[in-house]
Design an enzyme around this catalytic site. Structure first.
Site, short mmCIF file in Angstrom:
data_model
loop_
_atom_site.label_atom_id
_atom_site.label_comp_id
_atom_site.label_asym_id
_atom_site.label_seq_id
_atom_site.Cartn_x
_atom_site.Cartn_y
_atom_site.Cartn_z
N LYS A 77 -8.91 -7.26 14.30
CA LYS A 77 -8.27 -5.99 14.63
C LYS A 77 -8.21 -5.11 13.38
CE LYS A 77 -3.94 -4.32 16.82
NZ LYS A 77 -2.65 -4.71 17.43
N SER A 152 -1.37 -2.62 21.85
CA SER A 152 -2.22 -1.84 20.98
C SER A 152 -3.55 -2.49 20.64
CB SER A 152 -1.46 -1.58 19.67
OG SER A 152 -1.20 -2.80 18.99
N SER A 176 1.51 -6.57 22.10
CA SER A 176 0.17 -6.02 21.90
C SER A 176 -0.98 -7.01 21.97
CB SER A 176 0.09 -5.28 20.57
OG SER A 176 0.64 -4.01 20.72
N1 GLN Z 1 3.60 -1.33 22.98
C1 GLN Z 1 4.55 -1.73 22.01
C2 GLN Z 1 4.80 -0.62 21.03
O1 GLN Z 1 4.23 0.38 21.20
C3 GLN Z 1 4.10 -2.98 21.33
C4 GLN Z 1 3.11 -2.73 20.28
C5 GLN Z 1 2.69 -3.94 19.56
O2 GLN Z 1 2.96 -5.08 19.95
N2 GLN Z 1 2.05 -3.72 18.43
O3 GLN Z 1 5.52 -0.73 20.12
#
Ligand code: GLN
Length: 488
Positions: A77, A152, A176
């Site tokens: 990532k 994400s 995410s």
């Molecule tokens: N969707 C969540 C956020 O926007 C989780 C993001 C993540 O796990 N990096 O914070």
């Protein structure tokens, strides 16, 4: 039939390379060719390190690189520092950034012989649930390109669903890894907080962030866990605990299986019918396998989202204060004094969602509001953790849906941040409590002709990934949902 490296599991690809059924060079070439033809329509990868991957594979074939992952092509990532290519965390702030070092988790894979294919797209600084805040373009879901791949880590999930890597690393702060895994039909593991070093992981919310994996199977997740887990002198928050020798023995019977179910995950008809069905099917699978189903109560789960968004944004506002235009990252050209340079560099470098989070977090931490918001959120976090402690006195893993529905359409939720935040209702509590959790392919939604994957989640006890993975394997073995691939 010749061996196809782009559809086999990591474990069998590794074995095929080791026994010379296929060369590492052939495996890398097959993936790179597939990326070249399919990635343009998905935008899963931001940067493909084709030459570097081919050269590395050649080293494996020449016997100069060995190890339990020798020759296996893996994607990372964009928030994992890598000494090759660029590391941008999905942000214009870090456009073109070259890291002088490699994150420990990535380094461990390389030391085990893995071939890194490239870097996958993500929401800017991992803030989002749809990969639509990525400064390098939106990513499409391979099951339906008009839909999001989750976020994400949406580039990673799309790459896995489209067979553009044998495995992919992701990071999970509030879901995410698990949420994108669920909506792309892949296996997503978030380990216990402290299991995998965060050194070299570009920080979003340090007390929640954890590196984990996207794989085609539970066994593959176990193989990577065995390599990546463990204390790191460079990250003081890694647990000083050994990695269980049987971590990758997922075919062994899990022994006692008490599956916890909580009404908080199924009430109010919150779940799309297909998700509810997948959850009930999973429960039936466990009963048939001899599990005892135990009702547990997680009363503070309902505060999960507000608690998470306070803690995460507070930590983000602090972590992202380092991007001033001075040390690294975007620097505004026509700034006057120092304060102006900071202001302009940040205004130009960050996207709208990141700015929203910095403002929310700064507000929650500001004097006068600190106790009302931040301290309160920490207390709620403790209560959420206590709920799990109580629940795990009577069960070994908690079963619930991963998301309330399948992948939504690109653009469907961008106008309404709160609806977007609600995507994480079932995932954030595991991060708040620091627990390991895995999302498993659990079937398909009836919407769009039954082509959109849905997932179920198992939350385990802290540092008991070995049992969690074995319990997960029971579902995988019985259903085979992970074997269904999208038509591309
Ligand atoms: N969707 C969540 C956020 O926007 C989780 C993001 C993540 O796990 N990096 O914070």
């Amino acid at each position: 039939m010749p061996f196809d490296p782009t559809t086999s599991t990591l474990v069998s690809l590794r074995d095929a390379i080791a026994t010379k059924k296929i060369s590492a060079g052939e495996a890398a070439a097959a993936y790179l060719a597939r990326i070249a033809s399919i990635n343009p329509s998905l935008n899963a990868y931001r940067e493909v390190l084709a030459e570097k991957a081919a050269a590395r594979a050649a080293q494996v074939d020449a016997g100069r690189v060995r190890g339990p992952l020798a020759g296996v092509p893996i994607a990372i990532k964009d928030c994992m520092c890598y000494a090759e290519g660029t590391t941008c965390a999905g942000s214009n702030m870090l456009r073109g950034h070259r890291s002088p070092f490699t994150a420990t988790a990535v380094k461990k894979l390389e030391d085990a012989g893995a071939v890194i294919l490239g870097t996958t797209n993500m929401d800017e600084f991992a803030m989002g649930s749809s990969t639509e805040t990525c400064a390098y373009g939106k990513v499409s879901n391979p099951w339906d390109v008009t839909r999001v791949p989750g976020g994400s880590s949406g580039g990673a999930s799309a790459a896995m669903a489209a067979d553009l890597a044998a495995a992919a690393l992701g990071s999970d702060t509030g879901g995410s890894i698990r949420q994108p895994a669920a909506v792309t039909g892949t296996v997503g593991l978030k380990p216990t907080y402290g299991r995998v070093s965060r050194w070299g992981l570009i920080a979003y919310a340090s007390s929640l962030d954890q590196i984990g994996t996207f794989t085609r199977s539970v066994g593959d997740a176990a193989l990577l866990a065995k390599i990546m887990f463990g204390a790191d002198p460079l990250d003081g928050t890694t647990a000083q605990m050994g990695v269980p020798a049987d971590l990758d023995q997922v075919e062994s019977a899990p022994g006692r299986m008490r599956i916890g179910v909580a009404r908080q995950f199924t009430q109010d008809g919150a779940n799309e019918p297909s998700v509810q069905r997948a959850y009930e099917e999973a429960l039936a699978v466990y009963k048939a396998a001899g599990a005892e189903v135990v009702e547990v109560d997680l009363p503070h789960t309902k505060y999960g989202i507000p608690c998470y968004y306070l803690v995460a944004t507070a930590e983000a506002s602090s972590n992202l204060a380092r991007y001033t235009g001075m040390h690294y990252g975007h620097r505004a050209k026509d700034a006057g004094d120092l304060a102006d340079l900071y202001r302009k560099s940040r205004a130009e470098g960050f996207g709208a969602e990141v700015k929203r989070r910095i403002m929310l977090g700064t507000h929650a931490l500001s004097s006068g509001y600190y106790d009302a918001y931040y301290t309160r959120a920490l207390k709620v976090r403790r209560l959420i953790r206590n709920d799990f402690d109580t629940a795990f006195a009577s069960c070994d893993a908690i079963l619930c849906p991963t998301t309330t529905g399948p992948a939504f359409r690109i653009g469907e939720k961008t106008g309404d941040p709160l609806t977007m935040y609600m995507n994480d209702v079932y995932t954030v509590t595991a991060n708040l409590a620091g627990l390991p959790a895995i999302s498993l392919p659990a079937g398909f939604s009836a919407a769009e002709g039954g082509k959109l994957p849905v997932g179920v989640q198992l939350i385990g006890q802290a540092f008991d990934e070995a049992r969690l993975l074995r319990i997960a394997r029971v579902h995988e073995r019985a259903t085979g949902h992970h074997l269904v691939r999208p038509v591309l």
